[in-house]
Design a protein around this motif. Structure first.
Motif, PDB file in Angstrom:
ATOM      1  N   SER A 206     -20.953  29.100 -65.943  1.00  0.00           N
ATOM      2  CA  SER A 206     -20.065  28.918 -67.095  1.00  0.00           C
ATOM      3  C   SER A 206     -18.617  29.254 -66.761  1.00  0.00           C
ATOM      4  N   VAL A 207     -18.400  30.174 -65.824  1.00  0.00           N
ATOM      5  CA  VAL A 207     -17.023  30.543 -65.455  1.00  0.00           C
ATOM      6  C   VAL A 207     -16.319  29.357 -64.803  1.00  0.00           C
ATOM      7  N   SER A 208     -16.978  28.744 -63.829  1.00  0.00           N
ATOM      8  CA  SER A 208     -16.386  27.582 -63.161  1.00  0.00           C
ATOM      9  C   SER A 208     -16.256  26.406 -64.113  1.00  0.00           C
ATOM     10  N   ALA A 209     -17.246  26.228 -64.991  1.00  0.00           N
ATOM     11  CA  ALA A 209     -17.182  25.136 -65.969  1.00  0.00           C
ATOM     12  C   ALA A 209     -15.972  25.316 -66.889  1.00  0.00           C
ATOM     13  N   THR A 210     -15.736  26.549 -67.329  1.00  0.00           N
ATOM     14  CA  THR A 210     -14.568  26.827 -68.183  1.00  0.00           C
ATOM     15  C   THR A 210     -13.281  26.537 -67.432  1.00  0.00           C
ATOM     16  N   ALA A 211     -13.236  26.951 -66.173  1.00  0.00           N
ATOM     17  CA  ALA A 211     -12.025  26.748 -65.370  1.00  0.00           C
ATOM     18  C   ALA A 211     -11.721  25.269 -65.178  1.00  0.00           C
ATOM     19  N   VAL A 212     -12.751  24.476 -64.886  1.00  0.00           N
ATOM     20  CA  VAL A 212     -12.509  23.051 -64.647  1.00  0.00           C
ATOM     21  C   VAL A 212     -12.091  22.346 -65.941  1.00  0.00           C
ATOM     22  N   VAL A 213     -12.630  22.766 -67.069  1.00  0.00           N
ATOM     23  CA  VAL A 213     -12.228  22.192 -68.358  1.00  0.00           C
ATOM     24  C   VAL A 213     -10.762  22.523 -68.644  1.00  0.00           C
ATOM     25  N   LEU A 214     -10.355  23.738 -68.362  1.00  0.00           N
ATOM     26  CA  LEU A 214      -8.974  24.153 -68.625  1.00  0.00           C
ATOM     27  C   LEU A 214      -7.971  23.391 -67.758  1.00  0.00           C
ATOM     28  N   VAL A 215      -8.298  23.203 -66.473  1.00  0.00           N
ATOM     29  CA  VAL A 215      -7.328  22.507 -65.618  1.00  0.00           C
ATOM     30  C   VAL A 215      -7.190  21.047 -66.033  1.00  0.00           C
ATOM     31  N   TYR A 216      -8.267  20.433 -66.490  1.00  0.00           N
ATOM     32  CA  TYR A 216      -8.152  19.052 -66.956  1.00  0.00           C
ATOM     33  C   TYR A 216      -7.405  18.993 -68.284  1.00  0.00           C
ATOM     34  N   ALA A 217      -7.546  20.008 -69.111  1.00  0.00           N
ATOM     35  CA  ALA A 217      -6.785  20.053 -70.361  1.00  0.00           C
ATOM     36  C   ALA A 217      -5.289  20.120 -70.067  1.00  0.00           C
ATOM     37  N   VAL A 218      -4.902  20.923 -69.092  1.00  0.00           N
ATOM     38  CA  VAL A 218      -3.494  21.016 -68.703  1.00  0.00           C
ATOM     39  C   VAL A 218      -3.013  19.682 -68.139  1.00  0.00           C
ATOM     40  N   PRO A 362       1.032  14.884 -59.921  1.00  0.00           N
ATOM     41  CA  PRO A 362       0.066  15.800 -60.525  1.00  0.00           C
ATOM     42  C   PRO A 362      -1.379  15.387 -60.229  1.00  0.00           C
ATOM     43  N   VAL A 363      -1.578  14.117 -59.849  1.00  0.00           N
ATOM     44  CA  VAL A 363      -2.931  13.655 -59.522  1.00  0.00           C
ATOM     45  C   VAL A 363      -3.463  14.403 -58.307  1.00  0.00           C
ATOM     46  N   LEU A 364      -2.624  14.584 -57.293  1.00  0.00           N
ATOM     47  CA  LEU A 364      -3.051  15.330 -56.111  1.00  0.00           C
ATOM     48  C   LEU A 364      -3.345  16.779 -56.465  1.00  0.00           C
ATOM     49  N   ALA A 365      -2.553  17.345 -57.354  1.00  0.00           N
ATOM     50  CA  ALA A 365      -2.772  18.738 -57.758  1.00  0.00           C
ATOM     51  C   ALA A 365      -4.094  18.888 -58.494  1.00  0.00           C
ATOM     52  N   ILE A 366      -4.399  17.976 -59.425  1.00  0.00           N
ATOM     53  CA  ILE A 366      -5.654  18.085 -60.180  1.00  0.00           C
ATOM     54  C   ILE A 366      -6.848  17.777 -59.278  1.00  0.00           C
ATOM     55  N   GLN A 367      -6.699  16.858 -58.338  1.00  0.00           N
ATOM     56  CA  GLN A 367      -7.792  16.561 -57.416  1.00  0.00           C
ATOM     57  C   GLN A 367      -8.184  17.796 -56.622  1.00  0.00           C
ATOM     58  N   ARG A 368      -7.202  18.470 -56.073  1.00  0.00           N
ATOM     59  CA  ARG A 368      -7.490  19.642 -55.234  1.00  0.00           C
ATOM     60  C   ARG A 368      -8.028  20.793 -56.076  1.00  0.00           C
ATOM     61  N   ALA A 369      -7.456  20.995 -57.265  1.00  0.00           N
ATOM     62  CA  ALA A 369      -7.939  22.069 -58.136  1.00  0.00           C
ATOM     63  C   ALA A 369      -9.363  21.794 -58.592  1.00  0.00           C
ATOM     64  N   SER A 370      -9.627  20.554 -58.983  1.00  0.00           N
ATOM     65  CA  SER A 370     -10.948  20.179 -59.474  1.00  0.00           C
ATOM     66  C   SER A 370     -12.007  20.333 -58.393  1.00  0.00           C
ATOM     67  N   GLN A 371     -11.722  19.843 -57.192  1.00  0.00           N
ATOM     68  CA  GLN A 371     -12.684  19.947 -56.088  1.00  0.00           C
ATOM     69  C   GLN A 371     -12.916  21.396 -55.674  1.00  0.00           C
ATOM     70  N   ALA A 372     -11.854  22.180 -55.669  1.00  0.00           N
ATOM     71  CA  ALA A 372     -12.007  23.588 -55.278  1.00  0.00           C
ATOM     72  C   ALA A 372     -12.906  24.329 -56.268  1.00  0.00           C
ATOM     73  N   ILE A 373     -12.671  24.130 -57.554  1.00  0.00           N
ATOM     74  CA  ILE A 373     -13.477  24.829 -58.562  1.00  0.00           C
ATOM     75  C   ILE A 373     -14.912  24.320 -58.553  1.00  0.00           C
ATOM     76  N   ALA A 374     -15.089  23.013 -58.349  1.00  0.00           N
ATOM     77  CA  ALA A 374     -16.438  22.443 -58.322  1.00  0.00           C
ATOM     78  C   ALA A 374     -17.206  22.836 -57.066  1.00  0.00           C
ATOM     79  N   GLY A 375     -16.494  23.261 -56.025  1.00  0.00           N
ATOM     80  CA  GLY A 375     -17.158  23.597 -54.766  1.00  0.00           C
ATOM     81  C   GLY A 375     -17.483  22.366 -53.947  1.00  0.00           C
ATOM     82  N   THR A 376     -16.654  21.332 -54.072  1.00  0.00           N
ATOM     83  CA  THR A 376     -16.870  20.097 -53.322  1.00  0.00           C
ATOM     84  C   THR A 376     -15.645  19.745 -52.484  1.00  0.00           C
ATOM     85  N   ASP A 377     -14.823  20.727 -52.167  1.00  0.00           N
ATOM     86  CA  ASP A 377     -13.617  20.477 -51.389  1.00  0.00           C
ATOM     87  C   ASP A 377     -13.891  20.657 -49.895  1.00  0.00           C
ATOM     88  N   LEU A 378     -12.836  20.555 -49.101  1.00  0.00           N
ATOM     89  CA  LEU A 378     -12.977  20.680 -47.652  1.00  0.00           C
ATOM     90  C   LEU A 378     -13.457  22.065 -47.257  1.00  0.00           C
TER      91      LEU A 378
END
Length: 479
Positions: A206-218, A362-378
């Protein structure tokens, strides 16, 4: 505030009569919901699929009969990367990095069974996932619905009437912005449902889910502010649409593509062929740890003899072949780590360059933030590779030590020419059944969120900039 809400209600009423707005919003929300549903189902299938294969691979390895330990070193085993729950929202590099690695002695194999070919910078335009829809298509929806918010009032001369009645321009713009934010909130709500129900119930975070929802809201708020600001600044709806469409094209397609190309040029990866040739040359220089007569292991054998206070290998209370295997694997692992580390460092440098380009998009910023929080980044992909290598080295060295301690040296020398000696060098299968199983879990939510902080900061800078643009656009006197 009443004026703002009145403007917002009037805007909602106008949108409810607009077939373009209705069709655009309806198709988009249906697409978002379907992508969330299909991604969740696909992730669940992948989770079960990979876990099943991991259990099968482990069972096959453990079910091997009595063998010589070094036979098991070369027999090897497969390990699989279990997807994190939020991969259903943003699969990130999951489709481009392999999902399984075959582990064996003396080698560090590449990950296999990727869903798509892996590119130099591991960057792609995207699949039809909730992340792609929100990152790329949601801004288009906001542009289609909101580009004429203020310009329509100018073109119909109602803006002057509202201003003459004492309604401030900023209040009018805030009313239009409120509608944009309501639409964004509906999108985020769909995302939240998908994020909080992603993955098997016992793996949800739920912590990561909340974080990913917030970054997409921003992120969506940034676009809402930008759309309303451009509509406020320009006089014609067609001009506002062209400017916003050009902006969308630049920040969602041009900048990410150019950033990937620049990163590939600035931090090039060594070709697979050249890397394999250099690696093979370095490993060959270490000598043959299977051959006690190899000149590269003369000093090592002398040290072992001195440690045990004997003069010949036959006098050792331990099998020198096993010890040489341990030493050879240790040296080989150091070489493998050096080459894999260089490759990972180059990829990290590419990602850092692309991360800096987040100042331009901002697309690059949200891509990196989203992948990092989801645990699917490099970083998550490299973590899988490194965890697999640690497991490989651990089980190979455990088997090598079995050869050193459980297999007689004299019989070991004869096993290739004497059937009885070969049978006598076999170790009970209980030995590999007791080896630790491979376990790979996503990094802790705190670690993933920490990895996303630089990109989140970029998003907040974009939010601050778009807010500043909105305040400037709505504070002008020349209308």
């Amino acid at each position: 505030m009443s004026a703002v809400w009145s403007i917002a209600k009037a805007e909602m009423a106008w949108l409810s009569r607009s077939r373009l707005a209705q069709m655009s919003a309806g198709i988009f929300l249906l697409l978002l919901a379907l992508s969330a549903l299909t991604s969740t189902v696909f992730l669940s299938e992948q989770f079960d699929h990979r876990q099943t294969h991991q259990d099968e691979a482990t069972d096959i390895f453990e079910d091997q009969p009595d063998r010589h330990p070094h036979r098991m070193v070369h027999y090897g085993q497969y390990v699989f990367r279990t997807p994190p729950p939020l991969a259903s929202i943003d699969p990130g590099l999951d489709a481009y990095g392999g999902t399984s690695i075959f582990l064996e002695g003396h080698r560090q194999n590449a990950a296999m069974f990727a869903g798509a070919s892996e590119g130099a910078a591991m960057v792609r335009f995207g699949n039809l996932t909730p992340a792609f829809i929100l990152q790329v298509l949601a801004p288009l929806l906001l542009i289609l619905i909101g580009h004429s918010g203020l310009t329509r009032e100018r073109e119909s001369s109602t803006l002057q009437v509202l201003l003459a009645q004492g309604v401030k321009l900023r209040s009018i713009a805030l009313g239009k912005l409120t509608v944009q934010l309501i639409i964004s909130a509906v999108c985020v709500l769909v995302l939240a449902v998908a994020a909080f129900t992603a993955g098997p119930e016992d793996t949800r975070d739920s912590v990561s889910a909340t974080a990913v929802v917030l970054v997409y809201a921003v992120y969506l708020a940034i676009w809402a502010l930008a759309v309303t600001s451009i509509s406020t600044m320009l006089r014609r709806s067609s001009s506002a649409f062209l400017v916003l469409a050009a902006l969308w094209m630049i920040v969602t397609i041009v900048v990410p593509r150019v950033a990937a190309d620049v990163a590939s040029t600035a931090a090039p990866l060594e070709s697979a062929f050249a890397r394999q040739m250099a690696l093979a040359t370095s490993l060959r220089a270490l000598g043959d740890s299977h051959n006690p007569s190899d000149p590269n292991y003369v000093d090592f054998q002398s040290k072992v003899l001195a440690d045990y206070g004997v003069e010949t290998l036959d006098e050792l209370p331990i099998n020198i072949r096993g010890l040489m295997a341990v030493e050879g694997e240790r040296q080989g692992a150091e070489v493998l780590a050096r080459f894999s580390g260089a490759d990972q460092d180059a990829r990290v440098r590419q990602q850092e360059i692309i991360g800096v380009a987040g100042l331009l998009s901002p697309v690059l910023a949200i891509q990196r933030a989203s992948q990092a929080i989801a645990g699917t980044d490099l970083a998550a992909y490299h973590r899988f590779l490194n965890t697999a290598e640690e497991h490989r080295l651990a089980f190979v060295q455990a088997l090598n030590m079995l050869q050193a301690t459980e297999v007689d040296y004299t019989l070991d020398k004869l096993k290739s020419i004497d059937v009885q000696a070969e049978r006598a060098t076999r170790v009970s299968a209980d030995a590999w059944r007791s080896l630790p199983a491979f376990v790979f879990e996503p990094a802790a939510s705190s670690t993933r969120i920490a990895n996303a902080i630089p990109s989140v900061i970029l998003l907040l800078l974009w939010f601050a900039g778009s807010t500043g643009l909105f305040l400037w656009a709505t504070g002008r006197r020349n209308l």
